[in-house]
Design an enzyme around this catalytic site. Structure first.
Site, PDB file in Angstrom:
ATOM      1  N   LYS A  34      13.549  70.636 -43.508  1.00  0.00           N
ATOM      2  CA  LYS A  34      14.377  69.529 -44.016  1.00  0.00           C
ATOM      3  C   LYS A  34      15.795  69.976 -44.363  1.00  0.00           C
ATOM      4  CE  LYS A  34      11.402  68.152 -47.204  1.00  0.00           C
ATOM      5  NZ  LYS A  34      10.778  67.333 -48.256  1.00  0.00           N
ATOM      6  N   CYS A  35      16.144  71.189 -43.960  1.00  0.00           N
ATOM      7  CA  CYS A  35      17.470  71.748 -44.233  1.00  0.00           C
ATOM      8  C   CYS A  35      18.478  71.207 -43.217  1.00  0.00           C
ATOM      9  CB  CYS A  35      17.391  73.277 -44.141  1.00  0.00           C
ATOM     10  SG  CYS A  35      18.962  74.131 -44.375  1.00  0.00           S
ATOM     11  N   GLY A  36      19.714  71.062 -43.649  1.00  0.00           N
ATOM     12  CA  GLY A  36      20.777  70.644 -42.741  1.00  0.00           C
ATOM     13  C   GLY A  36      21.015  71.644 -41.617  1.00  0.00           C
TER      14      GLY A  36
END
Length: 156
Positions: A34-36
């Site tokens: 879910k990290c950019g």
């Protein structure tokens, strides 16, 4: 102690020794779906496909220390496969910093210190290991994997 002394656990619970990769260069990376920076999975997979026949191994280790990972390792691996086409091995969710940090990442941080501190500062810190098991370089989270090509080719 060297890199081959560590035991790790795949997302399905299978435990194995990194000794199985003796003679192979490796990229070891802490990840978060879910990290950019998660689109880096695509470039990591491109590198894996490009250099796997020359022995390159990429090992992904999900971590929720930055609160950007799904609940389970199997869910994380599924997201990696379906969203980013990842085929390289994904492992159990681990801590990369603090008192519960995975021993492998403690070792990696000592072998390739970061700027200002040894701590993993964010997801997608990448460690390049040569064929002899030496940690040769640490790449910052924002360094896109494609920028690692010269270093990868040097250890092939």
């Amino acid at each position: 102690m060297n890199i081959y002394d560590f035991t790790v656990t795949l997302e399905n619970g299978t435990t194995y020794s990194l000794d199985k990769y003796k003679g192979h260069p490796m990229i070891i990376v802490n990840t978060a779906t879910k990290c950019g920076l998660a689109p880096q999975f695509e470039q990591l997979e491109e590198l894996y496909e490009r250099y796997q026949s020359q022995g390159l191994v990429i090992l992904g280790f999900p971590s929720n220390q930055f609160k950007q990972e799904v609940a389970t390792a199997s869910d994380a691996a599924q997201v990696c496969r379906t969203t980013y086409g990842v085929t390289f091995p994904m492992h159990q969710i681990i801590d990369v910093n603090g008192s519960n940090a995975d021993p492998l990442f403690e070792y990696l941080k000592k072998q390739a210190p970061g700027t200002l501190s040894n701590a993993i500062k964010w997801n997608f810190t990448k460690f390049l290991v040569d064929k002899d098991g030496n940690v040769v370089e640490r790449f910052a989270p924002k360094t896109i994997p494609i920028k690692m090509i010269d270093s990868i080719e040097a250890v092939l």
